[in-house]
Design a protein around this motif. Structure first.
Motif, PDB file in Angstrom:
ATOM      1  N   LEU B  22       0.919  -1.140   0.017  1.00  0.00           N
ATOM      2  CA  LEU B  22      -0.067  -0.162  -0.022  1.00  0.00           C
ATOM      3  C   LEU B  22       0.814   1.309   0.145  1.00  0.00           C
ATOM      4  CD1 LEU B  22      -3.179  -0.560   2.464  1.00  0.00           C
ATOM      5  CD2 LEU B  22      -3.012  -0.172  -0.091  1.00  0.00           C
ATOM      6  N   LEU B  25       2.263   1.711  -3.493  1.00  0.00           N
ATOM      7  CA  LEU B  25       1.342   2.416  -4.183  1.00  0.00           C
ATOM      8  C   LEU B  25       1.097   3.870  -4.044  1.00  0.00           C
ATOM      9  CD1 LEU B  25      -1.542  -0.028  -4.156  1.00  0.00           C
ATOM     10  CD2 LEU B  25       0.491   0.013  -5.760  1.00  0.00           C
ATOM     11  N   VAL B  93      -6.770   5.623   0.308  1.00  0.00           N
ATOM     12  CA  VAL B  93      -6.237   4.308   0.690  1.00  0.00           C
ATOM     13  C   VAL B  93      -7.198   3.606   1.568  1.00  0.00           C
ATOM     14  CG1 VAL B  93      -4.470   2.946   2.243  1.00  0.00           C
ATOM     15  CG2 VAL B  93      -3.897   4.491   0.478  1.00  0.00           C
ATOM     16  N   VAL B  96     -10.085   2.522  -0.513  1.00  0.00           N
ATOM     17  CA  VAL B  96      -9.890   1.103  -1.291  1.00  0.00           C
ATOM     18  C   VAL B  96      -9.905   0.113  -0.215  1.00  0.00           C
ATOM     19  CG1 VAL B  96      -8.016   0.020  -2.181  1.00  0.00           C
ATOM     20  CG2 VAL B  96      -8.534   2.362  -2.950  1.00  0.00           C
ATOM     21  N   MET B  97      -9.633   0.305   0.853  1.00  0.00           N
ATOM     22  CA  MET B  97      -9.341  -0.862   1.879  1.00  0.00           C
ATOM     23  C   MET B  97     -11.012  -1.252   2.110  1.00  0.00           C
ATOM     24  SD  MET B  97      -6.305  -0.098   4.118  1.00  0.00           S
ATOM     25  CE  MET B  97      -6.516  -1.259   5.663  1.00  0.00           C
ATOM     26  N   PHE B 323      -3.788  -3.929  -5.820  1.00  0.00           N
ATOM     27  CA  PHE B 323      -4.459  -4.037  -4.495  1.00  0.00           C
ATOM     28  C   PHE B 323      -5.032  -5.075  -4.333  1.00  0.00           C
ATOM     29  CE2 PHE B 323      -8.100  -3.481  -1.608  1.00  0.00           C
ATOM     30  CZ  PHE B 323      -7.369  -3.211  -0.415  1.00  0.00           C
ATOM     31  N   THR B 326      -2.647  -8.092  -4.033  1.00  0.00           N
ATOM     32  CA  THR B 326      -2.128  -8.277  -2.752  1.00  0.00           C
ATOM     33  C   THR B 326      -2.831  -8.959  -1.870  1.00  0.00           C
ATOM     34  OG1 THR B 326      -0.725  -6.280  -3.945  1.00  0.00           O
ATOM     35  CG2 THR B 326      -0.412  -6.989  -1.587  1.00  0.00           C
TER      36      THR B 326
END
Lengths: 479, 351
Positions: B22, B25, B93, B96-97, B323, B326
């Protein structure tokens, strides 16, 4: 275990010797390629469609004819300079070139192209004409072309087509179509319109109407291209004329869909692949060794940090991250090599640390240390030599995976466009659908070369495996 | 209980992997100015659209420019362009999570949705199907073959397996896939060259399944062909190594039968590294699937990468896929390693 043992394993076993010989041959060939190819081969030659315009498109290698015994026209290309005859006719000077061309076993060429360079004239622009004299003495006027005359305000002498050669694709030229139309009507009493002629220009030029009356049967024999220029004054004329009859087969390795000579691209890929493999392997193993030694010898916080970091980097899924980074930073070979190095070191760092810990507690090292040797001296003089064999083994083992990784990235379209690689050739073959129409010469050789180079390193690592992993040697000896 | 500490270390490592990726990224997107460029182009695009609609209601050009400038400032603060990326990106982030992956530019899900989460989730099962099928086949044939070869070290079949392992290690899986297409699909016309179903797909459960299986043969075969040699070789080598240990010799000296020595002594010790190798293999095939899915137009997450890269690249999809890959990798590794410890209490991660 010593470095000498590795040398023996490579030089005295058949597998090792085979690997070394293969590697040596590749290195020699690479040096030759690097010396003889132009510096910017990628941009100026390989990726430049104009450079390949006279080659047949998607043609199989020329040797295929000896395998399947099918008649195929060879690729034929000829350049002429000075005219053979010059005669005066009225107010004009007619210069003529007679260029013989042979059709064997009815193998009609795939296309016909004329290129004229360096036209120079004082007052009136020259006229160019190409006539095909066929084995049965019939004559086809293929082309009549007037070079562009003086422009308004332009002063003589005039120069044309010095930088941009006049190239006419005769098999697709409108004036060729209409002269063929006339020829068919006069010679055979056939009425065909331009659209009917267009797809079969080559069949008509090099054939006669067949008995059934709906097609053309190829006519084998000796043809002559008669190229003529009509000029006014002495000194006017052209620099050179070039004729190309496109083959159904080309060169040693064939061509791709834009006519690139695959043999050139495949050769160019060799030094690139070796450089990628060796540079990534050398640098990543060095980093791994240094960090592993530091970790094992320094201990404490440095050890913990290095080992946690190694553990994390070793477990990162590399391909998705490589794709992402290359996509953002841009396709560049240096970046690819850099990223591959950044992700290839942890395995060795973990391994080396264990070895250093083991050695550090050995009596020799303790004795040397108690005699007052500095840390660095102990590392350099006593520990590093023992790690060297693993270092070498790891280099040999990392190189093929780096080569395969670059090939995979290139195949996804992330290769460096200024440096053609085998992966990029495969990508082009796949993206343009060459696979689905069976262009095997475009697909098989680049992959085979990747396998050849990668398996050379695998042979070397097979040869030294019993030295690095002595237990296996016992196993083999026992049987 | 003694396993919980090493397990916790493994878990921490995998969490570390996740956060390092992360971080990479975010840093790449921020430091290269990529994130700013993308957001600016989104804002610019939106302003262009609004200009044409507003131009019909607002006649005065100065007034129009003023309204648009205000609107632009509003949009920039909405997308966070007015704050530096160091503060903006962490927020995205977290988005996205929560699997809020944003919208794709031109790619669509099969149902027509442009939400990246929809597209990815729809393709996830296809990737898992391909991966697990090939891994199970590799595991079964590799185990059986490796154990068999280990009983005959030095024989011709042993040398064959060693050679095969070395050669296949040097072959790109995706190139084998292309060769199979060239020979089996194009030349022999035996199997489809790509896709997951025929068009139109056959009706009925079994027919549909058979059609899917027919399309899966070549991609699975290419993955198996390349992985089975090295795995067989690994199983053989691990087993042979343990067979050299003193305790095995002791067992033989006690007069135990060869079969009993193998099953009760060698295999019990050999099992953990063999299974660990398999776990790595399964997790590793996730990456391999990107290329194989591309070659065979298999509608999984890997092919989505290729589609997002080709033509006008779709940045949002590429970020989201990196993402997701991973996340999946970390999740699979954690799940398998935990399962493995609880299924087999003899296993210890301690060296």
């Amino acid at each position: 275990m010593r470095v000498r043992q590795i040398r023996d394993a490579l030089l005295k076993t058949p597998v090792g010797l085979l690997g070394l010989l293969s590697l040596a041959a590749q290195v020699v060939l690479s040096v030759w390629v690097v010396v003889s190819y132009p510096d910017d081969f990628g941009n100026r030659v390989w990726s430049n469609p104009i450079h390949w315009v006279d080659n047949p498109k998607a043609a199989p290698p020329a040797w295929i004819g000896r395998v399947d015994n099918q008649p195929r026209a060879d690729h034929w290309q000829t350049v002429r300079g000075e005219p053979e005859t010059v005669e005066e006719k009225g107010r004009n000077l007619i210069a003529s070139w007679n260029i013989p061309y042979i059709v064997e076993e009815g193998a009609v060429p795939a296309f016909l192209a004329l290129t004229v360079r360096d036209v120079r004239f004082e007052e009136r622009a020259p006229l160019l004409a190409l006539t095909l004299i066929r084995p049965d003495e019939t004559r086809v006027s293929v082309l009549r072309h007037a070079v562009r005359g003086p422009r308004e305000g332009e002063e003589g002498p005039y120069e044309r087509h010095f930088d941009d050669p006049l190239r006419i694709q005769l098999s697709a030229d409108e004036s060729t179509l209409s002269s063929l139309q006339e020829f068919l009507a006069e010679e055979y009493g056939l009425q065909m319109d331009a659209e009917e002629i267009r797809p079969r220009v080559m069949d008509i030029l090099f054939g006669v109407p067949d008995a059934a009356g709906d097609g053309f049967a190829p006519m084998s024999g000796e043809y002559t291209f008669l190229f003529q220029t009509a000029t006014r004054v002495e000194g006017d004329g052209i620099g050179s004329v070039e004729l190309v009859a496109g083959g159904d087969a080309f060169g040693r390795m064939g061509t791709d869909s834009i006519g690139r000579d695959l043999a050139q691209g495949l050769l160019y890929g060799l030094p690139t692949a070796l450089v990628i493999g060796v540079v990534v392997a050398l640098l990543s193993t060095s980093i791994g060794t240094v960090l592993g030694m530091a970790s094992g010898y320094l201990g404490g916080a440095a050890d913990t940090v290095i080992q946690r970091l190694s553990d994390i980097v070793a477990n990162i899924p590399v391909l998705p991250l490589l794709i992402f980074l290359l996509f953002i930073i841009g396709p560049n070979l240096t970046v690819i090599i850099g990223i591959l190095i950044a992700f290839s070191w942890p395995g060795l760092a973990i391994q080396v640390r264990v070895m250093v810990l083991h050695m550090r507690s050995s009596q020799l090292i303790e004795a040397v240390q108690s005699l007052g040797s500095s840390r660095w001296r102990v590392m350099y003089r006593h520990i590093l030599p023992q790690i060297m064999p693993y270092f070498l083994a790891q280099i040999i083992f990392t190189a093929p995976s780096a080569i395969l990784a670059e090939a995979g990235l290139s195949f996804l379209g992330l290769g460096d466009p200024s440096i053609p690689t085998w992966g990029q050739i495969l990508e082009a073959g796949f993206r343009t659908g060459g696979v689905y129409v069976g262009y095997w010469w475009w697909i098989v050789p680049p992959g085979l070369l990747i396998v050849l180079v990668a398996s050379t390193f695998m042979l070397l690592s097979l040869a030294i495996e019993p030295v690095v992993n002595p237990r296996l040697r016992q196993t083999r000896r026992a049987d | 209980m003694r396993n919980l500490i090493p397990l916790a270390v493994r878990a921490l490592t995998m969490v570390g992997v996740f956060f390092v990726v992360l971080l990479l990224l975010v840093l790449t997107l921020g430091l290269t100015g990529f994130s700013d460029r993308i957001l600016s182009s989104v804002v610019g695009e939106q302003i262009r659209v609004e200009r044409t609609t507003l131009a019909e209601t607002i006649r005065d050009p100065d007034e129009l420019e003023r309204v648009l400038a205000a609107r632009k400032a509003e949009l920039e603060s909405f997308y966070g362009l007015d704050i530096p990326w160091q503060r903006r990106l962490p927020a995205s982030v977290f988005r996205v999570m929560r699997l809020d992956l944003g919208e794709a530019r031109s790619l669509r899900s099969f149902a027509g949705s442009s939400r990246i989460a929809d597209i990815v989730l729809e393709r996830l099962p296809n990737t898992i199907l391909l991966m697990t099928t090939s891994t199970v086949i590799v595991a079964l044939t590799g185990l059986a073959g490796g154990l068999y070869v280990a009983t005959r070290p030095g024989s011709w079949i042993d040398r064959l397996v060693s050679g095969l392992a070395a050669v296949t290690y040097a072959i790109p899986t995706w190139w084998i896939g292309i060769l199979l297409i060239l020979v089996v699909s194009v030349h022999w016309r035996l199997l489809p060259s790509g896709g997951m179903y025929s068009t139109p797909p056959p009706e009925g459960g079994w027919l549909r399944f058979a059609d899917l299986a027919r399309h899966a043969v070549l991609p699975v075969l290419s993955m198996v062909l390349v992985s089975v040699g090295p795995y067989m070789y690994a199983v053989r080598t691990i087993t042979l190594n343990i067979a050299q240990e003193d305790f095995v010799g002791m067992a033989r000296a006690r007069g135990l039968s060869e079969i009993r020595v193998r099953n009760a002594h060698i295999l019990r010790v050999a099992a953990p590294p063999i299974v660990t190798g398999l776990i790595f293999g399964l997790a590793g095939s996730l990456s391999g699937s990107i290329l194989i899915e591309t070659v065979f137009n298999w509608q999984g997450m890997g092919r989505l990468y290729y589609d997002a890269l080709a033509g006008t690249p779709d940045e949002g999809v590429i970020v989201a896929l990196t993402f997701m890959f991973t996340l999946m990798y970390v999740a699979i590794r954690l799940l398998l390693e935990t399962l493995y410890i609880f299924l087999d209490p003899r296993v210890s991660y301690a060296d």
